[in-house]
Structure formats: C-alpha cells, structure tokens
Scaffold this active site. Structure first.
Site, PDB file in Angstrom:
ATOM      1  N   GLY A  79       0.824  -1.203   0.000  1.00 22.04           N
ATOM      2  CA  GLY A  79       0.000   0.000   0.000  1.00 22.04           C
ATOM      3  C   GLY A  79       0.853   1.246   0.000  1.00 22.04           C
ATOM      4  O   GLY A  79       2.027   1.220   0.368  1.00 22.04           O
ATOM      5  N   GLY A  82      -0.077   8.727   2.668  1.00 23.20           N
ATOM      6  CA  GLY A  82       0.493  10.043   2.862  1.00 23.20           C
ATOM      7  C   GLY A  82       1.883  10.044   3.462  1.00 23.20           C
ATOM      8  O   GLY A  82       2.714  10.881   3.122  1.00 23.20           O
ATOM      9  N   ASP A 203      -6.736  10.979  12.075  1.00 24.85           N
ATOM     10  CA  ASP A 203      -7.066  10.676  10.682  1.00 24.85           C
ATOM     11  C   ASP A 203      -7.804   9.342  10.614  1.00 24.85           C
ATOM     12  O   ASP A 203      -7.439   8.442   9.847  1.00 24.85           O
ATOM     13  CB  ASP A 203      -5.796  10.635   9.818  1.00 24.85           C
ATOM     14  CG  ASP A 203      -6.117  10.597   8.320  1.00 24.85           C
ATOM     15  OD1 ASP A 203      -7.216  11.027   7.938  1.00 24.85           O
ATOM     16  OD2 ASP A 203      -5.257  10.129   7.545  1.00 24.85           O
TER      17      ASP A 203
END
Length: 492
Positions: A79, A82, A203
């Site tokens: 993956g 950010g 987040d």
C-alpha cells in the site's frame, strides 16, 4: 490474500488528502520548533542534526528487492499513503532462526516526506506512540530505524482486507448487522484505549482500519496522532515537534474543528468513528461524502437506516454532531452509548458488561454490609475512612481522574490483571500509591476481585479446572485479602 493494514490505494474521492498548516498560516515549516520548555540542548541539537543530515542526504531508490539494514528484504508492495509505502518483507534474522513465519510489514518514509527534515521526527513519534498502544485492536509496531537516508518502521503483517476496500466491494449492500456491530465495537475499543493514553488518531477513516481474516479489527497509522493536552504531560513532549505541521487529513472523515485548524481532541476521532459506523450500517456516507463544514452549513441530516436499534442510532447521531462541545466526549463514552439492546441479545447490556454490572450491585451490598456489621463480612473496614479527592490539590486530583478513566477502559475491554503494567488492577493500585484510601480505587479493586471470582467459577463449572486454579492463583497474588477469592481457594 496477504496484505497489510496501513496505507492502501483508493479512488481519488476517498484518498484525497489536504495540507493543513495550523492557525498561524506558516507554510514554510522546515525544522523543529523551539520548545516552550527547553528539554536540554543535547536533545534539541541531536534532533536538529538528524534533520539536517536527512535533508542533505542523497536519497537512494527503495523498492521491491531492496534490503534494509542487511536484514529486511522487500518482496511486495502492499500500500501507499500520505506518510510512506508499506511492503511485505522477509526478516533474514527470522530466516536464520528457522522461524516458520519470517514475514513482517515494513513502512518506508515516502520521498516527499524525506524532503521535509521534520519527517524523521514525525515517524519516530509515530513509532513511539504506536509502540505505546499495546492493544489487540491496534496494529503491533516492532521498531523504528533508518538505513542511510531511508527511514522505516517494522510492523506485524496482517492477512485480510482494509475496511475501505470492503465497503467499496459491498456498496450499496452491507454486512449482517451483528457483524457490523462487532466491527464498530472493536474500532471503538481501539480508540478508547488510545484516548486513555492521551493519544488522538487525527485521521480515522476506513483506509486506516484493517479487518483480518479472523474478523479481528486492527486500527493503523497513528502517523499524525498527537498527544491530547493533559496537565500531567511534560510540555517539551508536545513542543519539540508537532507532526500535525506536516499536515494530512481526509476531508470526508474530518470534524469541523480539524478542517478549521482546531487543536486535536478525542472528539475528532469520535466524529470519524461515527461516519465509518454509519457507512458500515447504511452502505453510504451520512453526508454524501461532503466535508463536515459543508454539511454543517447546508444543515444536512443523516437518514436513519431501517431497523437500527435506537441506542445505536443515538450513539452515532451524538458522535456526528458538528459542534465539538455537543459531541460524544471520547470513544469510551461512545461505547457506553452503544451498549443497548441489540438483535439477538436478551439483555440491555453487551455481554462483556454483564459481569461488571453484577459486580457493581454486589459491591454496593458488600459495602453496605461492612458498614452495618462492623466489617465482619467484607473487605472494607469501618475504621478506615475512604478519602475523597475533593481535598487534594487540583493537579493531583486531575491526575487521579485521568488514571481512573484509564482503569475504566481496561475494565470495559476485560484487562483485569494483564498485561502487567497496563491493566485495571495496575491503574487502581497506582492511584492508591498516590492517594492511600481513595474510595474509587478501593472499590475498583474490589470489583476486579469480584469479576475474577466469577471468571474462576465459570472456568470450574466448564470443567476447565486447571485454568481456573491458575487464574485464582493470579487473583490471590494481586488481591490476597479478597474474601470471595479466599473462599474459592478454601473450597478447592
């Protein structure tokens, strides 16, 4: 399928991330901030030196086939997000030791973040916080290291699927309600534990939740998590470096306060949790994927999914409040509000809460009996006056209240005695060291003993005699004067 938990490709609308710079508007932050309380020149100078070294280093290309620290062989990209790229890696030390499972996950700091010297400290803080969060519903972080200019973290490798992929695969359908509620509870427990450790995720979204092949939830990526403001936390811990200045959040799951540069708060995580919970139950975003500030200004209201129990709906609506002051205080409170009647349950309490409720009633009976009968039938002696915290200094009182919250979370998730140093028993014991006859801590330890007693009885009734004796021994080691445990020992 082997995959990982951390950063996952997603459609543009879900993966959109925006840079935030805080209310100061400083968009050229390139070095550690000056601490309000100087923790010592050696610490600041060391961090600055590392930052400068990283900034001046020539970045080497890292990819499949690369070997970090002559130990971790990167074999598959799992993956990208950010803060970095996640790889499946073979640990050569485990191979040498003939470990049957030599694979781990390695998160390598992205090239964009390497250009920012603060990124080294950001990842170091992420690693430190993640290692602090030892919980079954939070991904296990092993270590933090660097190989030349390449900074990386090593973590457990998970089998399963990230929640964002699951939601997209099922949309507009949903999983069975009972399975969804189990996922929501596990997510909430992970955040509740983090909040008890003064850590805000900052987040929380489906891409940062992983559902393993064994249906265990793992919350991941505390990369921009920051310690919630607490009076007992040293100022320098929050001022040497603030990961939030790197700026990354996901608009469709961020609270109004996050979008408007407010200080991080557990209620921000509750908002994200409530959005994800709604998506899982309804198959769609509560505000049609609009940011909270936009939904607030349009006065949008989520539609209640059919046949959803009132308690669950009320918990989600409370968590979706646009105004932080009206929103659920933290994930522990969210869990409590969800603890109502559910399909397939006969009780108004979740199964894990029934022993606690019974124990509270027993505790009231024991306490009353001890007062009426001079302590002959209970642990609490009338000559010991259980002290209230109101007479303490404000700072000490706040510390005790914070630890009581931690103890409550441990009780909720069943951490009575273990793991050592991070259990309800340890929290209550710590309070009694600070405040010898604290009433809530004393009653809390009594409740721990009552719950242990019930667990031992259940094991014995299930013919698991040896397991029951082992738990009883541990209980008596911790609480040697608990009458119920002593009687059980006598009976056995």
């Amino acid at each position: 399928m082997a995959t990982h938990d951390d950063d996952h490709p997603a459609p543009d609308d879900e993966a959109t991330r925006i840079a935030t710079t805080g209310s100061t508007g400083n968009q050229n932050h390139t070095g550690p901030t000056t601490p309000i309380t100087d923790p010592g020149k050696s610490v600041t100078e060391a961090l600055t030196a590392v930052s400068e070294e990283l900034a001046n280093s020539t970045s080497s290309v890292v990819g499949i086939g690369s070997v970090l620290k002559n130990r971790f062989v990167l074999e598959q990209m799992l993956g990208r997000g950010g803060m970095g790229v996640v790889y499946k890696a073979r640990d050569l030390r485990k191979v040498e030791a003939m470990d049957r499972d030599p694979y781990i996950a390695v998160k390598v700091l992205s090239k964009d973040f390497q250009a920012n010297p603060d990124s080294f400290i950001a990842l170091q803080r992420e690693s430190k916080k993640a290692q602090q969060l030892a919980h079954p519903n939070i991904v296990t972080v092993y270590d933090f290291d660097r190989d030349g200019p390449n900074v990386f973290m090593t973590m457990e490798l998970l089998e399963g699927e990230p929640l964002d992929q699951l939601i997209r695969r099922l949309r507009p359908a949903t999983l069975p309600t009972q399975q969804v509620l189990s996922i929501i509870e596990q997510m909430a427990r992970a955040l509740a534990y983090a909040h008890s450790e003064s850590i805000v995720h900052s987040d929380f979204k489906p891409g940062n939740v992983f559902l393993t092949s064994k249906s265990v939830v793992k919350v991941v990526d505390f990369g921009i998590a920051r310690a919630a403001k607490r009076a007992d936390r040293p100022a320098e811990d929050a001022t040497i470096f603030d990961p939030g200045s790197l700026g990354a959040l996901t608009p469709t799951y961020a609270s109004c306060e996050m979008l408007e540069y407010g200080e991080p708060d557990p209620r921000d995580d509750v908002y994200g949790l409530s959005v994800v919970a709604y998506e899982l139950l309804a198959g769609s975003h509560p505000f049609d994927r609009k940011p909270a500030t936009y939904a607030r200004d349009l006065n949008l209201k989520p539609k209640r999914p059919k046949e959803l129990p009132k308690e669950i709906w009320n918990a989600i609506i409370h968590g979706l409040e646009f105004d932080r002051e009206k929103r659920t205080r933290n994930a522990t409170e969210f869990l409590k509000e969800m603890s109502g009647p559910r399909p397939g349950r006969d009780s108004a309490l979740p199964k894990w809460a029934i022993p606690a409720a019974v124990a509270i009633v027993l505790l009231l009976v024991i306490t009353t009996g001890s007062l009426l009968f001079n302590g002959q039938n209970g642990d609490l002696q009338p000559e010991i006056v259980l002290e209230e915290t109101s007479s303490l200094e404000p700072e000490m009182r706040e510390r005790i209240e914070n630890i009581l919250e931690v103890a409550e979370v441990h009780m909720l998730v069943g951490r009575l005695l273990e793991p050592p140093g991070s259990s309800a028993y340890d929290a209550y014991h710590q309070i009694l060291i600070m405040h010898q006859h604290n009433k809530q801590a004393t009653e809390g330890l009594q409740q721990v003993g009552d719950l242990l007693e019930q667990q031992v009885r259940d094991l014995i009734e299930s013919k698991e005699i040896q397991a029951g004796k082992s738990l009883l021994e541990k209980g008596l080691d911790a609480l040697p004067e608990h009458q119920g445990l002593k009687k059980l020992q006598s009976d056995l």
